[in-house]
Design a protein around this motif. Sequence first.
Motif, PDB file in Angstrom:
ATOM      1  N   HIS A  44       9.359   8.141  -3.630  1.00  0.00           N
ATOM      2  CA  HIS A  44       8.960   6.175  -3.671  1.00  0.00           C
ATOM      3  C   HIS A  44       8.446   6.195  -5.343  1.00  0.00           C
ATOM      4  O   HIS A  44       9.202   4.815  -5.415  1.00  0.00           O
ATOM      5  CB  HIS A  44       7.343   6.192  -2.944  1.00  0.00           C
ATOM      6  CG  HIS A  44       6.651   4.754  -3.201  1.00  0.00           C
ATOM      7  ND1 HIS A  44       6.804   3.618  -2.322  1.00  0.00           N
ATOM      8  CD2 HIS A  44       5.749   4.063  -3.545  1.00  0.00           C
ATOM      9  CE1 HIS A  44       6.090   2.764  -3.159  1.00  0.00           C
ATOM     10  NE2 HIS A  44       5.617   3.005  -3.512  1.00  0.00           N
ATOM     11  N   GLN A 106       8.731   2.214   1.461  1.00  0.00           N
ATOM     12  CA  GLN A 106       7.809   0.270   1.395  1.00  0.00           C
ATOM     13  C   GLN A 106       7.406  -0.229   3.683  1.00  0.00           C
ATOM     14  O   GLN A 106       6.039  -0.302   3.386  1.00  0.00           O
ATOM     15  CB  GLN A 106       8.418  -0.510   1.037  1.00  0.00           C
ATOM     16  CG  GLN A 106       9.238   0.342  -0.115  1.00  0.00           C
ATOM     17  CD  GLN A 106       8.314   0.102  -1.208  1.00  0.00           C
ATOM     18  OE1 GLN A 106       7.534   0.942  -1.572  1.00  0.00           O
ATOM     19  NE2 GLN A 106       8.269  -1.306  -1.800  1.00  0.00           N
ATOM     20  N   MET A 107       7.749   0.219   4.328  1.00  0.00           N
ATOM     21  CA  MET A 107       7.389  -0.565   5.346  1.00  0.00           C
ATOM     22  C   MET A 107       6.307   0.504   5.917  1.00  0.00           C
ATOM     23  O   MET A 107       5.310   0.167   6.172  1.00  0.00           O
ATOM     24  CB  MET A 107       8.243  -0.163   6.435  1.00  0.00           C
ATOM     25  CG  MET A 107      10.063  -1.848   5.898  1.00  0.00           C
ATOM     26  SD  MET A 107      10.499  -1.712   7.303  1.00  0.00           S
ATOM     27  CE  MET A 107      12.297  -0.051   6.829  1.00  0.00           C
ATOM     28  N   PHE A 109       4.276   2.596   4.202  1.00  0.00           N
ATOM     29  CA  PHE A 109       2.924   2.293   3.225  1.00  0.00           C
ATOM     30  C   PHE A 109       2.823   0.518   3.844  1.00  0.00           C
ATOM     31  O   PHE A 109       0.735   0.668   3.518  1.00  0.00           O
ATOM     32  CB  PHE A 109       3.644   1.992   1.604  1.00  0.00           C
ATOM     33  CG  PHE A 109       3.493   3.944   1.269  1.00  0.00           C
ATOM     34  CD1 PHE A 109       3.347   4.940   1.926  1.00  0.00           C
ATOM     35  CD2 PHE A 109       4.894   3.658   0.023  1.00  0.00           C
ATOM     36  CE1 PHE A 109       3.518   5.928   1.350  1.00  0.00           C
ATOM     37  CE2 PHE A 109       5.079   5.473   0.213  1.00  0.00           C
ATOM     38  CZ  PHE A 109       4.561   6.211   0.704  1.00  0.00           C
ATOM     39  N   GLU A 110       2.772  -0.122   4.145  1.00  0.00           N
ATOM     40  CA  GLU A 110       2.436  -2.111   4.281  1.00  0.00           C
ATOM     41  C   GLU A 110       1.607  -1.512   5.635  1.00  0.00           C
ATOM     42  O   GLU A 110       0.856  -2.322   5.776  1.00  0.00           O
ATOM     43  CB  GLU A 110       3.808  -2.150   4.726  1.00  0.00           C
ATOM     44  CG  GLU A 110       4.413  -2.851   3.126  1.00  0.00           C
ATOM     45  CD  GLU A 110       5.102  -3.874   2.873  1.00  0.00           C
ATOM     46  OE1 GLU A 110       5.697  -4.747   3.998  1.00  0.00           O
ATOM     47  OE2 GLU A 110       6.082  -3.957   2.415  1.00  0.00           O
ATOM     48  N   LEU A 111       2.345  -0.212   5.868  1.00  0.00           N
ATOM     49  CA  LEU A 111       1.757  -0.404   7.804  1.00  0.00           C
ATOM     50  C   LEU A 111       0.370   0.256   7.447  1.00  0.00           C
ATOM     51  O   LEU A 111      -0.986  -0.134   8.035  1.00  0.00           O
ATOM     52  CB  LEU A 111       2.352   0.579   8.359  1.00  0.00           C
ATOM     53  CG  LEU A 111       3.764  -0.534   9.466  1.00  0.00           C
ATOM     54  CD1 LEU A 111       4.603   0.501  10.371  1.00  0.00           C
ATOM     55  CD2 LEU A 111       3.107  -1.933  10.170  1.00  0.00           C
ATOM     56  N   ASP A 113      -1.622   0.099   4.632  1.00  0.00           N
ATOM     57  CA  ASP A 113      -2.270  -0.810   4.426  1.00  0.00           C
ATOM     58  C   ASP A 113      -3.551  -1.635   4.803  1.00  0.00           C
ATOM     59  O   ASP A 113      -4.120  -1.739   4.998  1.00  0.00           O
ATOM     60  CB  ASP A 113      -1.318  -1.820   3.286  1.00  0.00           C
ATOM     61  CG  ASP A 113      -2.531  -2.006   2.408  1.00  0.00           C
ATOM     62  OD1 ASP A 113      -3.257  -1.860   1.614  1.00  0.00           O
ATOM     63  OD2 ASP A 113      -2.155  -3.418   2.443  1.00  0.00           O
ATOM     64  N   ARG A 114      -1.736  -2.174   5.735  1.00  0.00           N
ATOM     65  CA  ARG A 114      -2.649  -2.661   7.112  1.00  0.00           C
ATOM     66  C   ARG A 114      -3.415  -2.618   7.867  1.00  0.00           C
ATOM     67  O   ARG A 114      -4.561  -3.118   7.715  1.00  0.00           O
ATOM     68  CB  ARG A 114      -1.256  -3.730   8.070  1.00  0.00           C
ATOM     69  CG  ARG A 114      -1.363  -4.959   8.728  1.00  0.00           C
ATOM     70  CD  ARG A 114      -1.106  -5.330   9.058  1.00  0.00           C
ATOM     71  NE  ARG A 114       0.798  -5.706   8.436  1.00  0.00           N
ATOM     72  CZ  ARG A 114       1.314  -5.597   8.375  1.00  0.00           C
ATOM     73  NH1 ARG A 114       2.069  -5.099  10.173  1.00  0.00           N
ATOM     74  NH2 ARG A 114       2.492  -5.450   8.249  1.00  0.00           N
ATOM     75  N   LYS A 125     -10.496  -7.950  -0.051  1.00  0.00           N
ATOM     76  CA  LYS A 125      -9.641  -7.135  -0.008  1.00  0.00           C
ATOM     77  C   LYS A 125      -9.970  -7.755  -2.237  1.00  0.00           C
ATOM     78  O   LYS A 125      -9.023  -6.604  -2.590  1.00  0.00           O
ATOM     79  CB  LYS A 125      -8.316  -7.213   0.312  1.00  0.00           C
ATOM     80  CG  LYS A 125      -8.353  -7.075   1.442  1.00  0.00           C
ATOM     81  CD  LYS A 125      -7.003  -7.196   2.137  1.00  0.00           C
ATOM     82  CE  LYS A 125      -7.453  -6.884   3.804  1.00  0.00           C
ATOM     83  NZ  LYS A 125      -6.519  -7.530   4.343  1.00  0.00           N
TER      84      LYS A 125
END
Length: 149
Positions: A44, A106-107, A109-111, A113-114, A125
């Motif tokens: 990353h 990236q995907m 980490f977005e999941l 995070d969500r 936030k």
Amino acid sequence: MDGDKCGIDLVMTFPKKMNMCVKGYVERYLRDTRLKPAHLLLIHNIGLMDGTSQRGLNDEVLFDKSYISNMVHELIDMGLVTNDGSGKTHILRLTDSGRDIFAMSQMMFELIDRDLFSVLSDEEKLMLDTIMQKLDGRVNEILDNLSKG
């Protein structure tokens, strides 16, 4: 608030708990691969800082120099990273396979995070981000002062 952790108590315990939580998520996503959570973190960072050195990675991640060196050599052996430098000069770049894993990270980490921040409203936030930016700046000031003596 009696019995609840707050202030310095939370500052001392929360990072470890947060690290364990994120590491658990990452291990679940990586369970069918040869990758370790540390590999993904380095991929990353290399993806974000194309051409970085091992020293550059050391400035960004919490691992010590020898651990980063070992992990980078493993990533090179797996064909995910190249070292375009010579001697002690490292110029780390992702291979095509490494870039695929970077995109997947990236995907992922977005999941994470969500899911992790789903308990916060958009306003909370933004407030958390503002607070963390201020604390990060203050910690940098303190570290600079400590290094000066």
